[in-house]
Design a protein around this motif. Structure first.
Motif, short mmCIF file in Angstrom:
data_model
loop_
_atom_site.label_atom_id
_atom_site.label_comp_id
_atom_site.label_asym_id
_atom_site.label_seq_id
_atom_site.Cartn_x
_atom_site.Cartn_y
_atom_site.Cartn_z
N ARG A 163 10.32 -14.91 0.91
CA ARG A 163 10.97 -13.93 1.76
C ARG A 163 10.26 -12.57 1.67
O ARG A 163 9.51 -12.32 0.73
CB ARG A 163 12.43 -13.78 1.35
CG ARG A 163 12.63 -13.13 -0.03
CD ARG A 163 14.10 -13.13 -0.43
NE ARG A 163 14.33 -12.34 -1.63
CZ ARG A 163 14.13 -12.77 -2.87
NH1 ARG A 163 13.66 -14.00 -3.06
NH2 ARG A 163 14.37 -11.98 -3.90
N PRO A 164 10.53 -11.69 2.63
CA PRO A 164 9.97 -10.32 2.56
C PRO A 164 10.47 -9.59 1.32
O PRO A 164 11.51 -9.94 0.74
CB PRO A 164 10.49 -9.67 3.84
CG PRO A 164 10.82 -10.80 4.75
CD PRO A 164 11.28 -11.93 3.87
N ASN A 165 9.74 -8.58 0.90
CA ASN A 165 10.12 -7.81 -0.28
C ASN A 165 10.32 -6.34 0.10
O ASN A 165 9.86 -5.89 1.14
CB ASN A 165 9.05 -7.94 -1.37
CG ASN A 165 7.68 -7.52 -0.87
OD1 ASN A 165 7.33 -6.35 -0.86
ND2 ASN A 165 6.88 -8.50 -0.41
N LYS A 166 11.00 -5.61 -0.75
CA LYS A 166 11.37 -4.24 -0.43
C LYS A 166 10.19 -3.28 -0.45
O LYS A 166 10.29 -2.16 0.04
CB LYS A 166 12.44 -3.74 -1.41
CG LYS A 166 11.97 -3.59 -2.85
CD LYS A 166 13.12 -3.11 -3.72
CE LYS A 166 12.70 -2.89 -5.16
NZ LYS A 166 13.83 -2.42 -6.01
N PHE A 167 9.06 -3.71 -1.00
CA PHE A 167 7.88 -2.85 -1.07
C PHE A 167 7.02 -2.95 0.20
O PHE A 167 6.07 -2.19 0.35
CB PHE A 167 7.03 -3.20 -2.29
CG PHE A 167 7.77 -3.15 -3.58
CD1 PHE A 167 8.29 -1.95 -4.06
CD2 PHE A 167 7.99 -4.29 -4.31
CE1 PHE A 167 9.00 -1.90 -5.25
CE2 PHE A 167 8.69 -4.26 -5.51
CZ PHE A 167 9.19 -3.06 -5.97
N GLY A 168 7.34 -3.89 1.07
CA GLY A 168 6.54 -4.06 2.27
C GLY A 168 5.22 -4.76 2.02
O GLY A 168 4.34 -4.75 2.88
N ILE A 169 5.06 -5.37 0.84
CA ILE A 169 3.84 -6.13 0.54
C ILE A 169 3.89 -7.44 1.31
O ILE A 169 4.95 -8.09 1.40
CB ILE A 169 3.72 -6.40 -0.97
CG1 ILE A 169 3.66 -5.07 -1.75
CG2 ILE A 169 2.50 -7.24 -1.28
CD1 ILE A 169 3.74 -5.25 -3.26
N LEU A 170 2.78 -7.85 1.87
CA LEU A 170 2.75 -9.10 2.62
C LEU A 170 3.23 -10.25 1.72
O LEU A 170 2.77 -10.38 0.58
CB LEU A 170 1.33 -9.37 3.12
CG LEU A 170 0.75 -8.31 4.07
CD1 LEU A 170 -0.70 -8.64 4.40
CD2 LEU A 170 1.58 -8.21 5.33
N PRO A 171 4.15 -11.09 2.19
CA PRO A 171 4.75 -12.12 1.34
C PRO A 171 3.76 -13.11 0.73
O PRO A 171 4.04 -13.69 -0.32
CB PRO A 171 5.73 -12.84 2.28
CG PRO A 171 6.04 -11.84 3.34
CD PRO A 171 4.78 -11.05 3.52
N GLN A 172 2.62 -13.31 1.37
CA GLN A 172 1.64 -14.23 0.79
C GLN A 172 0.95 -13.65 -0.44
O GLN A 172 0.25 -14.36 -1.16
CB GLN A 172 0.59 -14.66 1.83
CG GLN A 172 -0.20 -13.53 2.44
CD GLN A 172 0.40 -13.06 3.76
OE1 GLN A 172 1.60 -12.95 3.89
NE2 GLN A 172 -0.46 -12.82 4.75
N TYR A 173 1.15 -12.34 -0.68
CA TYR A 173 0.55 -11.70 -1.84
C TYR A 173 1.57 -11.43 -2.96
O TYR A 173 1.17 -11.07 -4.06
CB TYR A 173 -0.06 -10.35 -1.45
CG TYR A 173 -1.29 -10.43 -0.60
CD1 TYR A 173 -2.57 -10.42 -1.17
CD2 TYR A 173 -1.20 -10.49 0.78
CE1 TYR A 173 -3.71 -10.47 -0.38
CE2 TYR A 173 -2.34 -10.55 1.59
CZ TYR A 173 -3.59 -10.54 1.00
OH TYR A 173 -4.72 -10.59 1.78
#
Length: 367
Positions: free
Chosen positions: A106-116
């Motif tokens: 799922r997406p994260n609160k930091f806005g980092i691309l989920p594949q990373y």
């Protein structure tokens, strides 16, 4: 008749036995169906590498927390091991999601691309940030400003105007300057540096860079005084206040000298840069590259083919990776060259900071 009853009874018993056994059999089939197929060698290696990197990141976080809470003397450059462990966790996660796309979450609160980045690790990065805030706290004698963001904008605009830029381009210089402040310190004035013994302060400059910026400032003070005497009065007040202090730990003088050292001459080219890079975030990224790889960035700009200019020097590529550019995942780390368009696109870790800078700039300018 008795024989028939006996036969019927046997049949009923068999049916009941089958009915009773059916759920169990279904469970066995269902369980077998639910089991994931065996991982390939590549997938298994990627999973193992990620689990090891995650464990190492947790370990170094715990170690630094124990050292800080027990008031132990920290090792030299205490943030470097933390930084490398975080990057390795993200890098191996990218390798894992490349090998096993189903692990993209799922997406994260930091806005980092989920594949990373696995969003389950958000608390670890929160702790990482708390530790850096402690390790990079300004020294006790640092001189802060009540208006740190406005100071950056005012100095950027004034320097740009002194260089001859029109109002719109000078405003762009102020916005870019604020972006650099967020990129270097996340907007924290007079910051230390847990990864370097050389670069300190609001613009993370070395002592020689600060001195160079201070000398260059003296050469344009009179020009600025002609159109903004109040800014020069503030500058003189801050100089008296700083006295014998390292100018990197007075927010005003640190920003002033940092801009004059690395960026003031390039402000003249903002109109041309804006034509090539109309996106304000791309403009900020380019000026941040002046901080990271100054000579190649200037060469690329002067080539007339900024976006197509290619970097192939291994040393420069290492500088980029050390700043989180082409550092995440085997495919990125293996790159031996990149165009400036590719470099700008790979600077997505900076995007959130630049978005905050633009928001803060608009907030201040709307007052």
């Amino acid at each position: 008749m008795g024989r028939e009853r006996h036969t019927i009874a046997i049949r009923i018993a068999l049916v009941l036995a089958l009915l009773l056994a059916a759920p169990s059999a279904l469970r066995v089939v269902s369980s077998a169906t639910a089991q994931p197929s065996a991982l390939s060698s590549r997938q298994a290696d990627a999973l193992s590498a990620y689990e090891h990197a995650l464990s190492e990141f947790k370990s170094i976080l715990a170690e630094r927390r124990r050292q800080i809470d027990s008031h132990q003397v920290l090792p030299n450059l205490p943030g470097q091991a933390l930084y490398l462990a975080r990057i390795n966790m993200m890098s191996t996660y990218k390798d894992l999601t490349d090998a096993l796309p189903s692990r993209i979450g799922r997406p994260n609160k930091f806005g980092i691309l989920p594949q990373y980045f696995d969003a389950d690790n958000e608390p670890l990065v929160d702790e990482y940030r708390r530790l850096f805030d402690i390790m990079e706290a300004p020294p006790a004698n640092a001189q802060s400003s009540a208006t740190p963001f406005k100071d950056v904008i005012d100095l950027g605009v004034a320097i740009a105007r002194a260089k001859g830029l029109d109002t719109a381009s000078a405003e762009a210089a102020g916005r870019i300057s604020l972006g650099l402040f967020f990129a270097e310190t996340s907007g924290i004035q007079n910051a230390g540096n847990a990864r370097s013994n050389t670069y300190k302060g609001s613009f993370q400059t070395a002592p020689s860079e600060d001195r160079n910026g201070r000398r260059r400032w003296e050469s344009i003070k009179a020009s600025i005084a002609a159109f903004d005497p109040q800014l020069i009065a503030r500058d003189e007040k801050e100089e008296r206040r700083a006295g014998g202090l390292d100018r990197r730990f007075n927010h005003w003088t640190a920003v002033r000298d940092g801009l004059m050292n690395a960026h003031a001459e390039l402000f003249l080219q903002i109109p041309d840069i804006a034509k090539t890079l109309p996106n304000p975030i791309d403009q900020m990224k380019f000026f941040e590259l002046i901080q990271i790889i100054p000579t190649p960035a200037r060469t690329a700009l002067n080539s007339g083919q900024l976006l197509d200019y290619r970097i192939s020097d291994g040393r420069i590529m290492r500088y980029l990776r050390n700043n989180g550019i082409f550092a995440l995942g085997h495919a990125e780390r293996a790159r031996s060259s990149a165009t400036f368009r590719e470099i700008l696109d790979a600077m997505w870790l900076f995007t959130g900071k630049f978005e905050r800078a633009i928001s803060k700039f608009q907030e201040i300018r709307s007052r």
